[in-house]
Design a protein around this motif. Structure first.
Motif, PDB file in Angstrom:
ATOM      1  N   ASP B  23       0.799  -1.233   0.000  1.00  0.00           N
ATOM      2  CA  ASP B  23       0.000   0.000   0.000  1.00  0.00           C
ATOM      3  C   ASP B  23       0.829   1.280   0.000  1.00  0.00           C
ATOM      4  O   ASP B  23       0.456   2.263  -0.629  1.00  0.00           O
ATOM      5  N   THR B  24       1.932   1.258   0.765  1.00  0.00           N
ATOM      6  CA  THR B  24       2.704   2.504   0.907  1.00  0.00           C
ATOM      7  C   THR B  24       3.997   2.459   0.095  1.00  0.00           C
ATOM      8  O   THR B  24       4.890   3.261   0.309  1.00  0.00           O
ATOM      9  N   THR B  69       2.489   2.412  -8.101  1.00  0.00           N
ATOM     10  CA  THR B  69       2.447   2.857  -6.711  1.00  0.00           C
ATOM     11  C   THR B  69       1.336   2.129  -5.968  1.00  0.00           C
ATOM     12  O   THR B  69       0.298   1.787  -6.547  1.00  0.00           O
ATOM     13  N   ARG B  72      -1.937   3.708  -1.108  1.00  0.00           N
ATOM     14  CA  ARG B  72      -1.855   4.817  -0.144  1.00  0.00           C
ATOM     15  C   ARG B  72      -0.633   5.708  -0.359  1.00  0.00           C
ATOM     16  O   ARG B  72      -0.331   6.548   0.500  1.00  0.00           O
ATOM     17  N   VAL B  73       0.053   5.535  -1.469  1.00  0.00           N
ATOM     18  CA  VAL B  73       1.200   6.400  -1.751  1.00  0.00           C
ATOM     19  C   VAL B  73       0.719   7.806  -2.088  1.00  0.00           C
ATOM     20  O   VAL B  73      -0.222   7.973  -2.875  1.00  0.00           O
ATOM     21  N   SER B  74       1.331   8.813  -1.473  1.00  0.00           N
ATOM     22  CA  SER B  74       0.830  10.182  -1.694  1.00  0.00           C
ATOM     23  C   SER B  74       1.871  11.127  -2.289  1.00  0.00           C
ATOM     24  O   SER B  74       1.521  12.154  -2.846  1.00  0.00           O
ATOM     25  N   ARG B  75       3.161  10.801  -2.151  1.00  0.00           N
ATOM     26  CA  ARG B  75       4.187  11.776  -2.533  1.00  0.00           C
ATOM     27  C   ARG B  75       4.766  11.543  -3.918  1.00  0.00           C
ATOM     28  O   ARG B  75       5.445  12.418  -4.447  1.00  0.00           O
ATOM     29  N   ALA B  77       4.452   9.529  -8.044  1.00  0.00           N
ATOM     30  CA  ALA B  77       3.545   8.986  -9.062  1.00  0.00           C
ATOM     31  C   ALA B  77       4.381   8.299 -10.142  1.00  0.00           C
ATOM     32  O   ALA B  77       5.583   8.570 -10.280  1.00  0.00           O
ATOM     33  N   GLU B  99       7.519   4.630   0.359  1.00  0.00           N
ATOM     34  CA  GLU B  99       7.703   6.020  -0.080  1.00  0.00           C
ATOM     35  C   GLU B  99       8.421   6.865   0.964  1.00  0.00           C
ATOM     36  O   GLU B  99       9.024   7.884   0.635  1.00  0.00           O
ATOM     37  N   ARG B 100       8.403   6.421   2.227  1.00  0.00           N
ATOM     38  CA  ARG B 100       9.089   7.188   3.272  1.00  0.00           C
ATOM     39  C   ARG B 100      10.614   7.204   3.088  1.00  0.00           C
ATOM     40  O   ARG B 100      11.279   8.105   3.579  1.00  0.00           O
TER      41      ARG B 100
END
Lengths: 314, 314
Positions: B23-24, B69, B72-75, B77, B99-100
C-alpha cells in the motif's frame, strides 16, 4: 584560618593565610564540605589541583555563610547560606568561590547535607541530562549506586519520570535506594538482568562496563563518571554500531568557572526546587569534624558507605 | 525480473519473481544501485538481510523510475525519478521501496550519481548531525575519506561551515578531497597532526581509532561508521573523561522503515537543495553493468577507489 592540608600524602589540620575574594567571588565561612573520590586520589598525588585553586587544600564542594563579597558580586550578600562547586580548597574554615558556582541552600536542608550536595548532584545531572539527554520513561541503570553521585542519579532519574534500576554490591544499600525512588535495587548481576537500558550512569569502571555494554537498548547512552575498578576496557565497535549506542565520559573538576557555572545554573533551576520540596535529599553515611579528616578519608577508602561522608566545620 | 543474487557466496545475474508494491510502496525500475561494504559482507555470509527484505538480492540504495504505486502512496507517481535507501534488494531490475525512504532525484543529477547517493549521504548526515551534533566552525576529521561516505562527509561538513580534514592513505585521493571542500587532505599520520578535532567520522576502524582518540578536543564526539580494519579497541575511560568526549556507533541497515524515513526526511530537507545547486556531488570511481556485478565487487574489494562504485541497469 585552619584547613585540611595534604603534604606528601599526609593529611593535617593546619594554619593557612585567609583567602581574599576577587571581584566576582564570595568569601564563605565553611560549615560543611563533602568528601569525594577525587580527594583520595589527590592525597595519593594522582589528581593534582587545577590552576587557580589552592594546591594543598582538598575539597570540591562546600556549604557555609557568606562573610564578604567582591565588588562585582550581584547575586549574594553577607549572611546568605550558600553551597558551591569548586576546583579545590573546600575543606577549610574559609574558602573563596566565584558567585557563578554558588547556589542558595534550599529551605529545610541542613549544613551537612548542603555540604555534600553540589558535587554529587551536579555530576549526576550532567551525566543524565547533558551527556545522555535522558527522556521521560526511559530505563536507567546506575552502577555503584550507593554513593553520593549514585544516590543523586537515582533520585534525579526518578524525578524526571524515568525508571532507575540501582546496582549496588552492598545489600544493605538496596532498601535506601528503593526509598530514594529506584524501581529496583539489586547486586550487579541481577541489576543487569533488568535491562535493556536506555541510559547508564557508570560509577564503577572497568569491572562493570563490559556487562553494561551487553545490556543496552537500541539508541542507548552510557555516561562514564567513575572508574574506581580500572579505566581500560575492550570496546567492540560493531556491538556499539549494532545498538546505535554512545559512550561518553566527563569530569567536573577540570572545567572552567564558566563551564562549572553552566552546570550549577542548570541544577539551580531544575534540582533546587525538588530539594526545597523534600523530593531529593543527600543521604549521609557519616559526618566527621574537619580536624579529624584522616578518619573520614579512611572511612571513605574502606568502601561500603551509603550516601555521602561530609566534613563539618569546627 | 533479473537481479544480482547471492548463493553460497557466489554472485549471479538471475531471474526472480517481480516484486509487488504494498500500500505505501513504490515499484521502481532500477537504473542504478550503489555498491557498499555491507554488500561484500553479505556475500561472505556475515551480514544477513534484515526481515522484510529479499534475502538473496544485495543492494542498500538505488535510483530509478517509479512504474507503479501502492494505494496509499501520496508523494510520488509513475514516471517520477526517485532514489531510495533500502534494507536490501536494490541490485535488481525492479525493487519495491516504501515512499518514506524515497527522495526525488535532484535536477541535474545523473542516474549513476543518484544510485550512489542515498547510503553515502544518509550515513554521513546521520553521523555528523544526529550522532555528533556538528556545529558551525568545528574542526572535523574524516578518516578513510576517499570512499562514498567519506566524500559525502567532507562535503556536508564543509557545507555546514565546519573545517573538514580528510584522512586518506591513497595520495591520489587528496586532490579530489580538497576540491570537495576539505580544508586539508593528508595521509593518516599527517591528518592527525592537524587536530585537535571536535568531531570525527571514523570510517576505518581499529587501526585508526586509537590515534583518533589521542587527537580530540575537549567535548569531542566520535561517530564510528566503518570498521574495515577491525572492530575491537582498547578504550581508556580516563582519557575519555578528561576530554569530556563521546564515542558512538551506528548502522543504517537494521533500522525500521520509520527510522530510515526520518534520516531520509532530514537529508531531503537539508542536502537535496545543495545537490540541486551543485554544491555536493557523488564522485564516481566506476560504473559497472549489473550483469557484471562480480567485476564491481572485485574492484570494491581491491580498495583504493575514490568515490562510489555504482551498478547500472541493463
Amino acid at each position: 584560618m585552619r584547613a585540611v592540608t595534604i603534604s606528601d600524602g599526609e593529611l593535617a589540620w593546619a594554619t593557612r593565610p585567609d583567602p581574599v575574594p576577587g571581584d566576582t567571588e564570595l568569601l564563605v565561612a565553611v560549615r560543611a564540605a563533602g568528601l569525594n573520590a577525587a580527594d583520595l586520589l589527590q592525597r595519593r598525588g594522582r589528581y593534582p589541583a587545577p590552576p587557580g585553586v589552592p594546591a594543598d587544600i582538598p575539597g570540591l564542594e562546600l556549604a557555609g555563610e557568606v562573610v564578604a563579597t567582591g565588588a562585582r558580586v550581584s547575586r549574594f550578600a553577607p549572611g546568605d547560606a550558600v553551597m558551591a562547586l569548586v576546583g579545590g580548597g573546600a575543606q577549610a574554615e574559609l574558602a573563596v568561590v566565584d558567585e557563578r558556582v554558588a547556589m542558595p541552600v534550599p529551605d529545610g536542608m541542613g549544613w551537612a547535607e548542603a555540604g555534600g550536595f553540589p558535587e554529587a548532584f551536579c555530576t549526576a545531572h550532567d551525566a543524565l541530562f547533558r551527556q545522555c539527554g535522558l527522556q521521560l520513561g526511559e530505563r536507567v541503570l546506575v552502577t555503584g549506586a550507593a554513593g553520593g553521585v549514585g544516590t543523586a542519579a537515582v533520585q534525579l532519574a526518578a524525578a524526571a519520570g524515568a525508571r532507575p534500576v540501582a546496582s549496588a554490591r552492598n545489600p544493605a544499600a538496596h532498601g535506601i535506594l528503593l526509598e530514594l525512588g529506584a524501581a529496583s535495587a539489586a547486586e550487579p548481576g541481577d541489576a543487569l538482568g533488568e535491562g535493556p537500558f536506555d541510559v547508564v550512569v557508570e560509577l564503577v569502571g572497568a569491572s562493570s562496563l563490559p556487562g553494561v555494554l551487553g545490556a543496552l537498548a537500541t539508541g542507548a547512552r552510557v555516561a562514564v563518571v567513575g572508574v574506581g575498578t580500572g579505566a581500560r576496557i575492550e570496546l567492540d565497535l560493531l556491538a556499539l554500531m549494532a545498538r546505535r549506542a554512545a559512550v561518553s565520559g566527563a569530569t567536573l573538576r577540570a572545567r572552567s568557572v564558566d563551564e562549572k557555572g553552566a552546570v550549577v545554573a542548570a541544577v539551580t533551576r531544575s534540582v533546587l526546587p525538588l530539594a526545597a520540596a523534600g523530593r531529593v535529599r543527600v543521604p549521609l553515611a557519616a559526618t566527621v569534624g574537619m580536624d579529624a579528616a584522616p578518619d573520614a578519608y579512611e572511612q571513605f577508602a574502606a568502601g561500603g558507605k551509603i550516601g555521602k561522608i561530609v566534613l563539618v566545620g569546627p
